[in-house]
Design a protein around this motif. Structure first.
Motif: not given
Length: 401
Positions: A21-28, A62-71, A78-81, A127-133
Motif C-alpha cells: 500500500s505504501q509503495r503504491f502511494s509513493q509511486y502513484f 497464510d502466504k499471500q499476494t497483495f494488490l493495490a489498485i486505482s482507476r 501502469h503496473l508495479l511489482a 503488487m507484492g507478497g510473501n509467497i515463495p516463487v
C-alpha cells in the motif's frame, strides 16, 4: 530447545500488506482505491488430477499476494511489482502478446475480460507478497485471482467467485500458455481457515474438510530448484493423459476422462494398446484419485497417520509413474521417511523442483529441519528453505476508499 539456524521464519502479513500500500502511494502519488489479497495454496494430496477431471484436496495458506489498485482516466495500464522493484506500462487497446514475466498473469486477466466483451478503463496497480516463487505454492494463481477480484470490485462487474476462478484459470491457460487445471485458482479464491477443500474438478462441487492438526504442523521444504522444465513437461503430461483417454474410449465409450477409468481398464486394456509412458501416466492418475478418496476419509476420522501413508504413496507414484519429481525432491522424501516426527511427505506442485509438503510433530520441527538441512547440503551443496504454513481464508477485499 535451542532454535537452529534453520528455524522457519514467517514474514508478518501485516508488514507485507502495508509495504504494498505504501509503495503504491509513493509511486502513484495517491492512496489506492482498493486493496485485495489472495493466498497461495498447498495441496495435501491429489496432484495432476485436476486437469483429468478428478479430485484434489488443496488448502489456502497464510502466504499471500497483495494488490493495490486505482482507476485511471485514460486507457493506460501502469503496473508495479514491489518485490522486484520493476514497472511496466501498456495500453488496454493493445494488450498484445505475453512477454514472459510477472506482467503476463495480470495482463492475461484483462485479455480474458476483452474476450468476454467486458471493457474497463485504465488502472494503476502495485503488487507484492510473501509467497515463495518457484516453490509450487501457486503464486501465479494468487496474482491472477487478486487481479480479477480487484477489477470486479472496482468496475462492479458482478462476477461470482466461480466465474472469477474460471477467468483466472483461462488467463493462465490461454495467455500465459500453461494448461493448468482449476485447482490452484479455486483454492486461492475459496479457501477457508482451518479447512482443506475437497474439490471434484468435473462437477465443480466442493466440500470443506476440517483439518485439525493438533500437535502437528505443515512444513514445506523448498529445494530451491526452479521449475525450468515444468511448463513444457506439464503440457506433455496432459497430452499423454488425453492420449490414454482417446484409446480407452474406443473400447469404453463412457470414458470421457481418466476420472471415468478404473484400475481394471488401465491394467487389462490400456496397457496393451498405448505406449508404456502413456500407460504409466494414466495408471498414476487413476491410483491417485483412489488414494485421495481413501485419504480424505482418514482425515474425516482425524486419522493423520493413515493420511500420511497416502502422502508417501502419492510421492512414489509421482516419481516413478508420472515422472515429475527430481533428485532433490526424492532425497527430501526419503529423509522424511526416516524421521519418526514426520508422518507423511511428498513432492507438491507441477514438479521438477519446488518443495515437499510434510506433516510433522510440532515439538520436533527445529531439530528435524536442522538434520534434514545438513544432509541435503552434503548431497546438493545448499540447504532447503523451510516454511511453516497455517491454513487461511481465500481471496478477499482488505480495504477500499
Amino acid at each position: 530447545m535451542t532454535p537452529s539456524a534453520n528455524t522457519p521464519k514467517v514474514q508478518p502479513l501485516l508488514s507485507t500488506q502495508l509495504a504494498v500500500s505504501q509503495r503504491f502511494s509513493q509511486y502513484f502519488g495517491s492512496e489506492p482505491d482498493f486493496l485485495v489479497s489472495s493466498p497461495g495454496r498447498i495441496n495435501l494430496i491429489g496432484e495432476h488430477t485436476d486437469y483429468n477431471n478428478g479430485f484434489v484436496l488443496p488448502a489456502a495458506i497464510d502466504k499471500q499476494t497483495f494488490l493495490a489498485i486505482s482507476r485511471r482516466t485514460d486507457n493506460d495500464l501502469h503496473l508495479l511489482a514491489t518485490d522486484l522493484d520493476e514497472t511496466w506500462q501498456g495500453s488496454l487497446s493493445q494488450v498484445g502478446t505475453p512477454v514472459g514475466n510477472w506482467t503476463d498473469y495480470l495482463v492475461g486477466v484483462i485479455d480474458q475480460l476483452h474476450r468476454r466483451g467486458v471493457r474497463i478503463s485504465g488502472v494503476n496497480i502495485a503488487m507484492g507478497g510473501n509467497i515463495p516463487v518457484g516453490a509450487g505454492l501457486s503464486s501465479s494463481a494468487a496474482m491472477e485471482c487478486c487481479m480479477i477480484f480487484a477489477l470486479n470490485e472496482m468496475f462492479r462487474l458482478g462476477l461470482t467467485r466461480l466465474e472469477m476462478v474460471r477467468i483466472a484459470q483461462a488467463a493462465e491457460n490461454q495467455y500465459v500458455g500453461v494448461k493448468c487445471g482449476i485447482m490452484d485458482q479455486f483454492a486461492s479464491v475459496f479457501g477457508k481457515k482451518g479447512h482443506a477443500l475437497l474439490l471434484d474438478c468435473r462437477s465443480m462441487k466442493s466440500e470443506y474438510v476440517p483439518l485439525d492438526l493438533h500437535q502437528h504442523a505443515i512444513l514445506l521444504l523448498d529445494t530451491r530448484v526452479k521449475h525450468s522444465l515444468a511448463s513444457g513437461e506439464y503440457n506433455i503430461r496432459r497430452e499423454q493423459c488425453e492420449m490414454g483417454v482417446r484409446a480407452l474410449r474406443k473400447v469404453y465409450p463412457q470414458v470421457q476422462s481418466l476420472r471415468d477409468a478404473n484400475r481394471a481398464m488401465i491394467e487389462y486394456t490400456l496397457k496393451d494398446i498405448v505406449p508404456e509412458l502413456v500407460y504409466l501416466r494414466c495408471k498414476y492418475v487413476v491410483e491417485e484419485n483412489l488414494r485421495l478418496q481413501v485419504g480424505t476419509e482418514a482425515l474425516r476420522r482425524n486419522d493423520l497417520v493413515s493420511f500420511g501413508k497416502k502422502m508417501f504413496a502419492s510421492h512414489t507414484g509421482l516419481s516413478k509413474l508420472y515422472d515429475v519429481s527430481c533428485p532433490e525432491l526424492d532425497f527430501l522424501v526419503e529423509l522424511a521417511r526416516e524421521e519418526h516426527a514426520i508422518i507423511g511427505a511428498r513432492m507438491m506442485g507441477g514438479g521438477f523442483g519446488g518443495c515437499t509438503i510434510n506433516i510433522i510433530r510440532k515439538p520436533f520441527i527445529n531439530e528435524v529441519v536442522d538434520r534434514m538441512g545438513k544432509a541435503f547440503f552434503l548431497r546438493f551443496g545448499q540447504e532447503p528453505l523451510a516454511h511453516i504454513c497455517n491454513l487461511a481464508d481465500g481471496t478477499q477485499l482488505i480495504s477500499n476508499k
